[in-house]
Write an enzyme that holds these catalytic residues in place. Structure first.
Site, PDB file in Angstrom:
ATOM      1  N   ASP A   1       0.860  -1.189   0.000  1.00  0.00           N
ATOM      2  CA  ASP A   1       0.000   0.000   0.000  1.00  0.00           C
ATOM      3  C   ASP A   1       0.897   1.240   0.000  1.00  0.00           C
ATOM      4  OD1 ASP A   1      -1.771   2.067   0.519  1.00  0.00           O
ATOM      5  OD2 ASP A   1      -2.963   0.907   1.947  1.00  0.00           O
ATOM      6  N   HIS A   2       0.889   1.975  -1.110  1.00  0.00           N
ATOM      7  CA  HIS A   2       1.787   3.127  -1.232  1.00  0.00           C
ATOM      8  C   HIS A   2       1.351   4.299  -0.353  1.00  0.00           C
ATOM      9  CE1 HIS A   2       5.159   5.134  -2.743  1.00  0.00           C
ATOM     10  NE2 HIS A   2       5.021   4.918  -4.047  1.00  0.00           N
ATOM     11  N   ARG A   3       0.171   4.228   0.222  1.00  0.00           N
ATOM     12  CA  ARG A   3      -0.231   5.253   1.196  1.00  0.00           C
ATOM     13  C   ARG A   3       0.506   5.064   2.509  1.00  0.00           C
ATOM     14  NH1 ARG A   3      -6.478   3.972   1.519  1.00  0.00           N
ATOM     15  NH2 ARG A   3      -5.476   1.950   1.886  1.00  0.00           N
TER      16      ARG A   3
END
Length: 405
Positions: free
Chosen positions: A374-376
């Site tokens: 998850d790049h968040r």
């Protein structure tokens, strides 16, 4: 009159498909007697009777998908059973004897006392082929009806190993085609994967791992009488790496603007089954030895394939791995098991030339891996550092053992 409702049988389910009823209107039922089989997004489960009584009405038809809390059938409760005024035991025994005698005479009894032992998936095969499971002879000494028994019953003496998919022809002169049902586990997987992709910005990192030393160690253990799967080594290396990089053992709580770092290490193992993808969970993997992990993985995988997983065995995973190498995969972009932060997939191991520590070209075993995150929550550099740490433990298994001391 008591309504039997669909209740949450695990993982906060919201709906279920009615697979089949195990009773009919007018049947007498006892407390905890199975009434209906329900298909959730993970498994087929039997709902037991909450009381003794007589089935008065079946409300929902088989094949329908309903929400949790929906009334499925009605039972006229036998209040005398609560105070111990049930039929005399010898009468029940007599009915069972009568059923057995009737069976041996070739006349299969329709009495509700005759309950055939069979896994949910075996029952599904029988239903899809319009077979009454009670009519299928068992080859197992315990009396359990297996998939092979059903296939033999369908094909005569010929054993069929592959599951039969019910195909419905679509009549069209211009575009002839077939259809298969899109419901049950397949539909639930689709919903979950769509939700994950629409919610999480996926980034996938690829890498290679020199498997030569760990394979040699596994083979040496096997020669010494200790069989340990590579997946057990993978999970142990993952738990060590996750403790050093806790951002990947986390969950994003957007509602409260926080990232929750989990202190439990529950590793989901994506498992391919005839019913679809299931994810049994190795709970507290960090507290288990490699031998323990091997045993638990084997038990959970067998349960997943035979449809015997309990809801508790598929809950609360914090990180998921998928070992698709044995199937021949060379690479993929795995979808994260929401609400987790990452998933790692292990692909095919190939023999190929590699340069060893002495700058010599030798033949070794190299495995590719892919990790979606998850790049968040995390960045690419952290993902690379995580897989580097994992690779170091696998490539130098003595380091893995030292971490466990």
């Amino acid at each position: 009159m008591l309504d039997v409702k669909l209740h949450d049988i695990g993982e906060g389910m919201t709906e279920g498909e009615i697979v089949q009823y195990l009773v009919q209107v007018g049947d007498k039922v006892t407390v905890d007697q199975p009434l209906v089989e329900v298909q959730t997004d993970k498994m087929t489960a039997e709902l037991p009777s909450p009381c003794a009584g007589i089935v008065k009405e079946i409300i929902i038809e088989t094949g329908e998908t309903v929400q949790v809390g929906t009334s499925l059938l009605c039972i006229e409760e036998d209040f005398s059973a609560r105070i111990g005024n049930e039929p005399k035991p010898e009468l029940s025994a007599a009915k069972e004897v009568a059923a057995i005698v009737s069976e041996k005479a070739g006349k299969f009894s329709s009495t509700p006392f005759r309950r055939v032992l069979a896994a949910p998936y075996t029952r599904k095969i029988a239903r899809e082929n319009n077979i009454t499971i009670e009519d299928v002879p068992s080859s197992d000494p315990s009396g359990r009806v297996t998939e092979e028994d059903v296939y033999r019953f369908i094909e005569g003496k010929k054993a069929v190993k592959e599951p039969i998919i019910e195909v419905q022809p679509v009549t069209s002169n211009e575009n002839p085609s077939d259809e298969i049902s899109f419901k049950g586990i397949r539909k639930q997987i689709a919903r979950k994967m769509t939700h994950s992709l629409l919610t999480i910005p996926h980034v996938t990192h690829f890498d290679e791992v020199n498997m030569t030393n760990i394979i040699n160690m596994r083979d040496e253990l096997k020669m010494a009488g200790e069989s340990v799967s590579l997946s057990a080594f993978f999970i142990k290396a993952l738990t060590i790496s996750l403790k050093e990089f806790p951002i990947f053992n986390a969950e994003l709580d957007e509602a409260n603007d926080r990232i929750v770092l989990k202190r439990n290490y529950h590793i989901g193992i994506a498992t391919n089954t005839a019913n679809g993808l299931l994810v049994p969970v190795v709970h507290d993997a960090d507290k288990k030895t490699i031998k323990d992990l091997h045993r638990v993985i084997k038990e959970l995988t067998e349960k997943a394939i035979t449809g015997k997983l309990k809801p508790s065995e598929m809950q609360n995973s914090t990180f998921t791995m998928s070992n698709v190498g044995p199937l021949g995969s060379t690479g993929a972009t795995p979808i994260i098991n929401h609400p987790e932060t990452a998933i790692i997939a292990f692909h095919k191991t190939k023999k190929q030339p590699i340069v060893n520590e002495h700058d010599e070209i030798v033949i070794g075993h190299v495995m590719t891996l892919s990790m979606s995150f998850d790049h968040r929550v995390a960045d690419g550099a952290t993902a690379v550092a995580f897989t580097n740490r994992f690779s170091s433990l696998i490539e130098q298994p003595h380091n893995l053992l030292l971490e466990m001391i």
